[in-house]
Structures are given as C-alpha cells and as structure tokens.
Design an enzyme around this catalytic site. Structure first.
Site, PDB file in Angstrom:
ATOM      1  N   ASP A  82       4.147  -0.206  -1.131  1.00 45.79           N
ATOM      2  CA  ASP A  82       3.348   0.918  -1.615  1.00 45.79           C
ATOM      3  C   ASP A  82       3.356   2.027  -0.551  1.00 45.79           C
ATOM      4  OD1 ASP A  82       1.609   2.253  -3.319  1.00 45.79           O
ATOM      5  OD2 ASP A  82      -0.187   1.225  -2.585  1.00 45.79           O
ATOM      6  N   ASP A 104       7.092   7.824  -0.867  1.00 43.66           N
ATOM      7  CA  ASP A 104       6.059   8.853  -0.889  1.00 43.66           C
ATOM      8  C   ASP A 104       6.481  10.035  -0.030  1.00 43.66           C
ATOM      9  OD1 ASP A 104       3.910  10.385  -1.230  1.00 43.66           O
ATOM     10  OD2 ASP A 104       2.417   8.895  -0.629  1.00 43.66           O
ATOM     11  N   ASN A 231      -2.525   1.248  -9.665  1.00 39.29           N
ATOM     12  CA  ASN A 231      -2.741   0.812  -8.283  1.00 39.29           C
ATOM     13  C   ASN A 231      -4.231   0.701  -8.013  1.00 39.29           C
ATOM     14  OD1 ASN A 231       0.015   1.118  -8.070  1.00 39.29           O
ATOM     15  ND2 ASN A 231      -0.095   2.093  -6.073  1.00 39.29           N
ATOM     16  N   THR A 234      -9.536  -0.151  -3.433  1.00 37.15           N
ATOM     17  CA  THR A 234     -10.872   0.044  -2.847  1.00 37.15           C
ATOM     18  C   THR A 234     -11.932  -0.851  -3.495  1.00 37.15           C
ATOM     19  OG1 THR A 234     -10.271   2.306  -2.322  1.00 37.15           O
ATOM     20  CG2 THR A 234     -12.613   1.817  -2.264  1.00 37.15           C
TER      21      THR A 234
END
Ligand code: 13P
Length: 410
Positions: A82, A104, A231, A234
């Site tokens: 990720d 990314d 995704n 948290t």
C-alpha cells in the site's frame, strides 16, 4: 491455493457489485484478527502493508508470516504493498511476496505521475503482478503528512483518469472523491457524480482510500459506482487501542499478555462487520472457483563445470546470488553442491520466481543476460534445466501448530 491472483479477486468483486476489504496490518495481532474474520464470514480479503507503517515493524520479518497466513487460508487472499513510494520499494515488496502493488506518485505533476506509474506497471506486469494507480490527492488528516501536505483534497478528474489509465496500463485506480485517511472531521461529503462518470469512463475496479468513518449508505453507493476495493485501517487501530486502554484499567493488567488480551478478537469483529457490509462475506467459494492460484515457479539448474577450480565456482555463485536476487520477481536464489563425491552433476542453482511470467522476463533481464553470458555459460557447458511448480507441499508439524494455535486464543 487460497493465496490467489489479486486481479481475479477484484474483477470478481467489480463484476458482482461488492467490495473486498484491504486492511492495513501493523502486527501479527492484526494479521490474525483480519484472517479470523475472513474465515468466519467466508470472504476474500486483501492484506495491505503500507510503506508508511514500515517504521513500526520489520517488513522482511513479518512477510513470511503474512504469506503463511495467505497460503494456509481457505478463503481467497492477496498481499498488497500500500502506498509504495518508488520502483525500488515495489521490486522489494514483490520479491518479498506481495502480489499486488500500489504506486503513489499522486503528489507529483500529472505527467511525472504517468511516467513513474508506467515504469512501475512495466516492471510489475513482467512479474505477473497487478498495479493500483492513484490520481488526485487524498489527505492524511492525522500524522506528519498533515504538515507536508497541508492542502485539502485534490479531486480526480474524469479526463485525467481516462488518459492516466490509457497511458499507464494500471489494473485498478484509487480515486479522490472526498474521503481522507484517518478520522474525518464532520460528515464526509462525497462527489457521487464524479465517481459515476469515472466508473463509466474506465470500466476497471476502483479503489477507495480512507474507508474509516464512512456510513453504510455511503459504502453501498460507492460499491454501486464501481468501487471494488476499500482500504481500511484507522478504525481497526481505534478498536484495538480502546481495548488496550480498557485492559489497562482491569485488575490483571500487569503483563503484556494481560494488556493485549482479546486484541485479535476485537480486530476480527470490526473487520467482519466491514466484510458483511461490503458484500464480500459468503462469496469465498464462488471466487475460488474463478481465480488463479498465486504459485511460484522453481527454476532449477544442475550442472558441471570445466576448466575452473572450486574457489572460482564459489566466486561465480556468490556473484550470481547478488545480481540475480535483485531481478524483479525473484523470491530466492539458492546455490548448492552435491553431497556425494561421485554424483553425475556436481552443482545446482535453485531460483524461485514469484509467478510463471518471470520465466521469460528473468531470461531477458540485462542482469541475467550479462551474468549468464559472461560468467556462467562459458564454464558450465554441461547442464540440465527445468522450471517446475509444486503440486502439493506437506509441512511437518502443521497439525500440531493448529492445535497449539486454537488453545492460545485467550
Ligand atoms: P483509513 O485509515 O482512513 O481507514 O484509510 C486507510 C487507507 O486508505 C490506507 O491506504
């Protein structure tokens, strides 16, 4: 078998209107909790390892456990890098066992993002690994990124998304339509019109980052507009931290195991809630019947040498281990020598590729061509080669481990 091709998992979800959870893990407790949830509700699952979290754990140390969890699962599992920062970390992740990567480069100008992503796609596809690209900026509202990127959301535009997918060849696209990483302040407002248009224009599985804090209705609408991967991190971290605080106040909290009591179970409960809400629960068997297993290939060479002594053989082997293990898609390089003095063949190479595609890309890779032509072939003219896949492996003591595991659940 249940460690499977990530593209097949997400294509199935996209075609059948549900989303697969890509849960970021930061410890073995997370790994176990996420896997327990997937097994319990018979869901496909993606195990995410975010590069920004590598400061919290040793990536090379945790990966064998993550891969073992995927291989022993009875539901479809993929392992995904990720927020990979660059080509080097993507190669490293693939060589350590990831079978999906995310590039990314979304904070760079559009043209640079295309170039970075294209290079990543060329490398990953040569390893059989699908790529998630990202367009637009999804802020991280909680940690140090807040300082480096203080600006708000940059939305993905339909025109750029179309050009980006066409020019890079990515397999999935992470879109910025109003979500943020971490706790959302206030009620999140998502740009539904934009998402609908992107989905209609692209026709590939879309990805949502920042799953925490969205409502059931919002998830349903996201999925209805092409989102096949969500995704999520948290909220898992929140339920774990809350339980540790509660355990701290409990009478018996004078030990590490006391503080961590029920952590896996609480993570599993939250992950399972998501799997049911996003529609992946109950679909494992159907997905398994459609998807390809993610199985390595063993590239085995047995050989004899001519005109060089044993120490030169060892020097060549050492050089081969160094250069060949850095080639994308190479999981492991093992060099060996026959035990019996009178063996017909004296030396071996056993090179593990992550996927059959690597047979070809390895052969053509400049580092391999140079090593083989300059050092190996001139001295090893008597050799046999086979590329094979394992039919079945039995790990001794596996039953014993399962028994131990089931009694350790506090
Ligand atoms: P949340 O932490 O907001 O769930 O987002 C996770 C994420 O998008 C990881 O890439």
């Amino acid at each position: 078998m249940p460690f499977v091709d990530m593209k097949d998992i997400l294509q199935h979800a996209y075609r059948h209107n549900y989303a697969v959870g890509a849960f970021d893990l930061v410890s073995l407790d997370f790994l176990q909790g996420i896997m327990d949830a997937a097994e319990r509700c018979r869901a496909s699952v993606i195990l995410n390892l975010a590069e920004s979290h590598f400061k919290y754990f040793d990536f090379n140390l945790i990966m064998p456990a993550v891969e073992a969890a995927a291989r022993r699962a009875s539901v479809p599992v993929a392992i995904h890098l990720d927020h990979g920062s660059g080509l080097e970390s993507a190669i490293h992740a693939i060589n350590q066992g990831c079978n999906g990567i995310m590039v990314d480069a979304s904070s760079t100008p559009f043209f640079d993002n295309i170039q970075h992503t294209r290079a990543m796609v060329d490398m990953a596809h040569a390893c059989g690994v699908p790529v998630e690209g990202k367009l637009g900026y999804i802020p991280n509202v909680e940690d140090e990124e807040l300082q480096t990127h203080p600006g708000g959301i940059t939305y993905t535009t339909v025109a750029e998304a179309r050009a980006y997918v066409e020019k890079t060849g990515i397999d999935f696209l992470a879109v910025s339509i109003g979500t943020v990483h971490g706790h959302i302040k206030g009620k999140p407002k998502l740009d539904w019109q934009r998402l609908k248009q992107i989905n209609e224009a692209l026709g590939i599985p879309l990805v949502i980052h920042g799953g925490t804090g969205l409502s059931g209705d919002q998830f349903r609408r996201l999925i209805g507009n092409g989102v096949a991967k969500i995704n999520y991190y948290t909220a898992l971290s929140d339920v774990a931290a809350k339980l540790i605080r509660k355990n701290t106040r409990a009478d018996n909290a004078n030990s590490y195991t006391g503080l961590m009591k029920n952590i896996c179970a609480t993570i599993a409960t939250e992950a399972e809630r998501c799997m049911r809400l996003w529609g992946s629960a109950g679909r494992a068997a159907e997905v398994l019947s459609h998807c390809r297993p993610w199985s390595p290939v063993e590239h085995l060479i047995i050989y004899n040498v001519e005109g060089i002594d044993e120490s030169r053989v060892e020097t060549i082997m050492a050089e081969g281990r160094r250069v060949l293990s850095a080639i994308p898609g190479v999981r492991e390089v093992v060099t060996g020598k026959a035990v019996q003095e009178n063996a017909k063949y004296r030396y071996t190479w056993l090179i593990r590729f992550c996927h059959p595609t690597v047979i070809d890309s390895f052969r053509k890779h400049p580092a391999h061509v140079s090593f083989a032509d300059k050092l190996f072939r001139p001295v090893a003219n008597e050799r046999i080669r086979i590329d094979f896949q394992t039919i079945e492996t039995v790990v001794s003591g596996q039953n014993h481990q399962d028994i131990a595991r089931s009694t350790e659940h506090f």
